[in-house]
Enzyme design. Structure first.
Site, PDB file in Angstrom:
ATOM      1  N   ASP A  59     -20.127   6.757  -4.394  1.00  0.00           N
ATOM      2  CA  ASP A  59     -18.674   6.951  -4.503  1.00  0.00           C
ATOM      3  C   ASP A  59     -18.390   8.442  -4.482  1.00  0.00           C
ATOM      4  O   ASP A  59     -19.210   9.238  -4.966  1.00  0.00           O
ATOM      5  CB  ASP A  59     -18.163   6.324  -5.819  1.00  0.00           C
ATOM      6  CG  ASP A  59     -16.658   6.092  -5.795  1.00  0.00           C
ATOM      7  OD1 ASP A  59     -15.906   7.061  -5.594  1.00  0.00           O
ATOM      8  OD2 ASP A  59     -16.231   4.936  -5.981  1.00  0.00           O
ATOM      9  N   LYS A 119       2.191  -7.647   5.005  1.00  0.00           N
ATOM     10  CA  LYS A 119       1.725  -6.460   4.286  1.00  0.00           C
ATOM     11  C   LYS A 119       2.843  -5.433   4.297  1.00  0.00           C
ATOM     12  O   LYS A 119       3.625  -5.356   5.251  1.00  0.00           O
ATOM     13  CB  LYS A 119       0.500  -5.856   4.987  1.00  0.00           C
ATOM     14  CG  LYS A 119      -0.342  -4.988   4.094  1.00  0.00           C
ATOM     15  CD  LYS A 119      -1.337  -5.807   3.281  1.00  0.00           C
ATOM     16  CE  LYS A 119      -2.219  -4.954   2.406  1.00  0.00           C
ATOM     17  NZ  LYS A 119      -3.287  -5.738   1.776  1.00  0.00           N
ATOM     18  N   ASN A 152     -10.971  -4.009   3.203  1.00  0.00           N
ATOM     19  CA  ASN A 152     -10.197  -4.627   4.287  1.00  0.00           C
ATOM     20  C   ASN A 152     -10.475  -3.896   5.589  1.00  0.00           C
ATOM     21  O   ASN A 152     -10.729  -2.691   5.594  1.00  0.00           O
ATOM     22  CB  ASN A 152      -8.698  -4.519   3.983  1.00  0.00           C
ATOM     23  CG  ASN A 152      -8.260  -5.539   2.950  1.00  0.00           C
ATOM     24  OD1 ASN A 152      -8.570  -6.725   3.061  1.00  0.00           O
ATOM     25  ND2 ASN A 152      -7.541  -5.085   1.939  1.00  0.00           N
ATOM     26  N   ASP A 173      -1.901  -3.149  -3.942  1.00  0.00           N
ATOM     27  CA  ASP A 173      -2.896  -2.738  -2.952  1.00  0.00           C
ATOM     28  C   ASP A 173      -3.219  -1.283  -3.281  1.00  0.00           C
ATOM     29  O   ASP A 173      -2.886  -0.801  -4.373  1.00  0.00           O
ATOM     30  CB  ASP A 173      -2.346  -2.907  -1.526  1.00  0.00           C
ATOM     31  CG  ASP A 173      -3.435  -2.830  -0.463  1.00  0.00           C
ATOM     32  OD1 ASP A 173      -4.128  -3.834  -0.248  1.00  0.00           O
ATOM     33  OD2 ASP A 173      -3.620  -1.760   0.147  1.00  0.00           O
ATOM     34  N   ARG A 225       0.862  -1.188   0.000  1.00  0.00           N
ATOM     35  CA  ARG A 225       0.000   0.000   0.000  1.00  0.00           C
ATOM     36  C   ARG A 225       0.896   1.236   0.000  1.00  0.00           C
ATOM     37  O   ARG A 225       1.846   1.307   0.775  1.00  0.00           O
ATOM     38  CB  ARG A 225      -0.872  -0.043   1.250  1.00  0.00           C
ATOM     39  CG  ARG A 225      -1.792   1.127   1.405  1.00  0.00           C
ATOM     40  CD  ARG A 225      -2.831   0.864   2.483  1.00  0.00           C
ATOM     41  NE  ARG A 225      -3.793  -0.169   2.067  1.00  0.00           N
ATOM     42  CZ  ARG A 225      -4.962  -0.392   2.654  1.00  0.00           C
ATOM     43  NH1 ARG A 225      -5.321   0.329   3.696  1.00  0.00           N
ATOM     44  NH2 ARG A 225      -5.770  -1.338   2.220  1.00  0.00           N
ATOM     45  N   ARG A 236     -17.244   8.160 -11.859  1.00  0.00           N
ATOM     46  CA  ARG A 236     -17.388   6.691 -11.813  1.00  0.00           C
ATOM     47  C   ARG A 236     -18.844   6.308 -11.585  1.00  0.00           C
ATOM     48  O   ARG A 236     -19.357   5.359 -12.170  1.00  0.00           O
ATOM     49  CB  ARG A 236     -16.543   6.110 -10.679  1.00  0.00           C
ATOM     50  CG  ARG A 236     -15.084   6.142 -10.982  1.00  0.00           C
ATOM     51  CD  ARG A 236     -14.280   5.382  -9.965  1.00  0.00           C
ATOM     52  NE  ARG A 236     -12.877   5.466 -10.340  1.00  0.00           N
ATOM     53  CZ  ARG A 236     -11.878   5.090  -9.593  1.00  0.00           C
ATOM     54  NH1 ARG A 236     -12.095   4.564  -8.405  1.00  0.00           N
ATOM     55  NH2 ARG A 236     -10.638   5.188 -10.012  1.00  0.00           N
TER      56      ARG A 236
HETATM   57  P1  NAD Z   1     -10.172   1.272  -5.787  1.00  0.00           P
HETATM   58  O1  NAD Z   1      -9.218   2.305  -5.295  1.00  0.00           O
HETATM   59  O2  NAD Z   1     -10.115   0.863  -7.219  1.00  0.00           O
HETATM   60  O3  NAD Z   1     -11.669   1.743  -5.498  1.00  0.00           O
HETATM   61  C1  NAD Z   1     -12.058   2.337  -4.299  1.00  0.00           C
HETATM   62  C2  NAD Z   1     -13.214   3.276  -4.623  1.00  0.00           C
HETATM   63  O4  NAD Z   1     -13.713   3.800  -3.384  1.00  0.00           O
HETATM   64  C3  NAD Z   1     -12.819   4.477  -5.492  1.00  0.00           C
HETATM   65  O5  NAD Z   1     -13.704   4.589  -6.587  1.00  0.00           O
HETATM   66  C4  NAD Z   1     -12.924   5.656  -4.537  1.00  0.00           C
HETATM   67  O6  NAD Z   1     -13.285   6.876  -5.190  1.00  0.00           O
HETATM   68  C5  NAD Z   1     -14.010   5.182  -3.605  1.00  0.00           C
HETATM   69  N1  NAD Z   1     -14.047   5.880  -2.316  1.00  0.00           N
HETATM   70  C6  NAD Z   1     -13.016   6.337  -1.579  1.00  0.00           C
HETATM   71  N2  NAD Z   1     -13.484   6.938  -0.478  1.00  0.00           N
HETATM   72  C7  NAD Z   1     -14.828   6.837  -0.502  1.00  0.00           C
HETATM   73  C8  NAD Z   1     -15.876   7.242   0.371  1.00  0.00           C
HETATM   74  N3  NAD Z   1     -15.601   7.868   1.518  1.00  0.00           N
HETATM   75  N4  NAD Z   1     -17.143   6.964  -0.002  1.00  0.00           N
HETATM   76  C9  NAD Z   1     -17.413   6.329  -1.153  1.00  0.00           C
HETATM   77  N5  NAD Z   1     -16.471   5.921  -2.006  1.00  0.00           N
HETATM   78  C10 NAD Z   1     -15.196   6.172  -1.685  1.00  0.00           C
HETATM   79  O7  NAD Z   1      -9.989   0.024  -4.808  1.00  0.00           O
HETATM   80  P2  NAD Z   1     -10.412  -1.485  -5.100  1.00  0.00           P
HETATM   81  O8  NAD Z   1      -9.265  -2.222  -5.634  1.00  0.00           O
HETATM   82  O9  NAD Z   1     -11.719  -1.511  -5.795  1.00  0.00           O
HETATM   83  O10 NAD Z   1     -10.617  -2.028  -3.600  1.00  0.00           O
HETATM   84  C11 NAD Z   1     -11.742  -1.640  -2.844  1.00  0.00           C
HETATM   85  C12 NAD Z   1     -11.573  -2.118  -1.411  1.00  0.00           C
HETATM   86  O11 NAD Z   1     -11.434  -3.535  -1.392  1.00  0.00           O
HETATM   87  C13 NAD Z   1     -10.310  -1.564  -0.725  1.00  0.00           C
HETATM   88  O12 NAD Z   1     -10.596  -1.370   0.641  1.00  0.00           O
HETATM   89  C14 NAD Z   1      -9.305  -2.683  -0.885  1.00  0.00           C
HETATM   90  O13 NAD Z   1      -8.337  -2.682   0.146  1.00  0.00           O
HETATM   91  C15 NAD Z   1     -10.206  -3.905  -0.774  1.00  0.00           C
HETATM   92  N6  NAD Z   1      -9.682  -5.091  -1.450  1.00  0.00           N
HETATM   93  C16 NAD Z   1      -9.384  -5.035  -2.776  1.00  0.00           C
HETATM   94  C17 NAD Z   1      -8.874  -6.175  -3.410  1.00  0.00           C
HETATM   95  C18 NAD Z   1      -8.541  -6.157  -4.881  1.00  0.00           C
HETATM   96  O14 NAD Z   1      -8.317  -7.242  -5.448  1.00  0.00           O
HETATM   97  N7  NAD Z   1      -8.508  -5.021  -5.551  1.00  0.00           N
HETATM   98  C19 NAD Z   1      -8.691  -7.357  -2.684  1.00  0.00           C
HETATM   99  C20 NAD Z   1      -9.045  -7.377  -1.328  1.00  0.00           C
HETATM  100  C21 NAD Z   1      -9.532  -6.240  -0.723  1.00  0.00           C
END
Ligand code: NAD
Length: 360
Positions: A204, A79, A262, A116, A43, A209
């Protein structure tokens, strides 16, 4: 204090490096290698203070231990956090990532990483030029690419299992699901939910988006500040951690919480708060394992697509077992999931001890 935090941590090792050229602190937290090498994403983020960065790395790394154990993967939890300063310039990124890759390489495979928040497949390609202990490089470079769609797949199966447990049928027709955060994972999840007949609400902070999904799949937009109190069957946090806390839980108007973010619980007691509110909670480290199953399954274990699909469906079965065990035991679903992880980890302990002892 940093020292107290490290001394009192229940993980195995914290590796710290300060990158003078960019002012970045690099933390690699290896929580457990009982089941195999510690695996977890990298991260990159600006934190208010150093302690917050270390705390984040520690908490995320412990969650990876649980995730791997419940998913029955032969890996441990780790991590990395690259705590960049506010003044970090994007043109410093390539060199920083290279120096970080050398740090990963120096750990000799005890830590394996992937993407991440704020690290990309291109970053993984760069890391892969200096160490082989990385997954999710681009397909052109021989990696498995973006895990997001596979995380979404696992969450989808988890939502179906949760709906089945709460309402007696896994069918999503007529069910409302609020997806908070429609980035890499949330947007794919929203598409699958609509295809399965659910009524999908999306929220969002990135309005473009939201608009794209409103136009493409007909989702209903909800302003970010109204997401928590919105009426829905399933609230699916797919943005940030910590959205479930003593302040927000009483405001929830859903029957189920099941999303990819997470560390959704701000503190352990929040699991009991959800239970007391009769809200079925899919523990985050169980439901969001789809990306890990895909990336490490494909790259490290040589799984076929069929095996990966079956393991994604298995996330739903695992959750169903957790829900039943929680009801039988009169505990939160989080506690029931931790019990499964603890049993696997103590079996791993016994295996490690017998290897150390050698044949009797
Ligand atoms: P990403 O950054 O692509 O998407 C996150 C989205 O959340 C963005 O569109 C952002 O604008 C939005 N956001 C941020 N703050 C916000 C708020 N206060 N209210 C509403 N929307 C908000 O991330 P991602 O890869 O889609 O992952 C999403 C979550 O899932 C994260 O917490 C990440 O740690 C977790 N996660 C992701 C994966 C993966 O494979 N990508 C795996 C396990 C866990």
């Amino acid at each position: 204090m940093l020292e107290d935090r490290i001394r009192s941590w229940d993980g195995e090792e914290v590796v710290v490096r300060f990158d003078h050229l960019t002012g970045t602190w690099m933390f690699v937290c290896i929580h457990s290698r009982k089941l195999g090498p510690a695996c977890g994403g990298t991260r990159m983020k600006t934190y208010p203070d150093l302690e917050g960065a270390l705390a984040d790395a520690m908490k995320l790394s412990a969650a990876m231990t649980l995730k791997m154990a419940v998913a029955d993967m032969p890996f441990g939890g780790g991590k990395a956090v690259l705590a960049i300063p506010l003044a970090f310039a994007e043109d410093q990124r390539t060199e920083l990532i290279k120096r970080y890759a050398d740090m990963v390489e120096s750990l000799g495979g005890n830590f394996q990483t992937g993407p991440d928040i704020n690290t990309s497949i291109a970053d993984m390609d760069l890391i892969g030029e200096r160490t082989r202990h990385v997954v999710c490089r681009s397909r052109e470079r021989g990696g498995s690419g973006d895990p997001g769609p596979y995380t979404a797949r696992g969450v989808f199966h988890g939502i179906c299992a949760s709906v089945n447990h709460a309402f007696g049928s896994p069918k999503l027709q007529g069910r409302s699901v609020l997806v908070q955060g429609v980035g890499d994972v949330g947007s794919r999840l929203a598409e699958q939910l609509v295809a399965a007949g659910a009524r999908v609400l999306i929220s969002d902070v990135a309005t473009e988006r939201v608009q794209r999904l409103v136009d493409s799949i007909g989702a209903t937009p909800i302003p970010p500040e109204e997401a928590i109190g919105s009426d829905c069957d399933v609230y699916s946090p797919c943005a940030l951690g910590g959205t479930l806390n003593a302040g927000t839980i009483p405001q929830l108007r859903c029957r189920i919480v099941a999303g990819s973010a997470n560390n959704q619980l701000a503190e352990p007691d929040d699991a009991d708060r959800l239970r007391a509110a009769n809200i079925l909670y899919a523990p985050d480290f169980v439901i969001n394992a789809g990306g890990v199953l895909y990336a490490w399954g494909l790259e490290a274990l040589g799984w076929s697509r069929e095996t990966i699909d079956a393991r994604h469906r298995g996330i739903g079965d695992t959750l169903a077992n957790i829900y039943s065990a929680a009801e039988r035991g009169g505990v939160s679903t989080e506690a029931a999931a931790i019990r499964i992880a603890a049993a696997r980890l103590s079996a791993g302990d016994r295996a490690a001890t017998s290897i150390q002892r050698g044949p009797l």
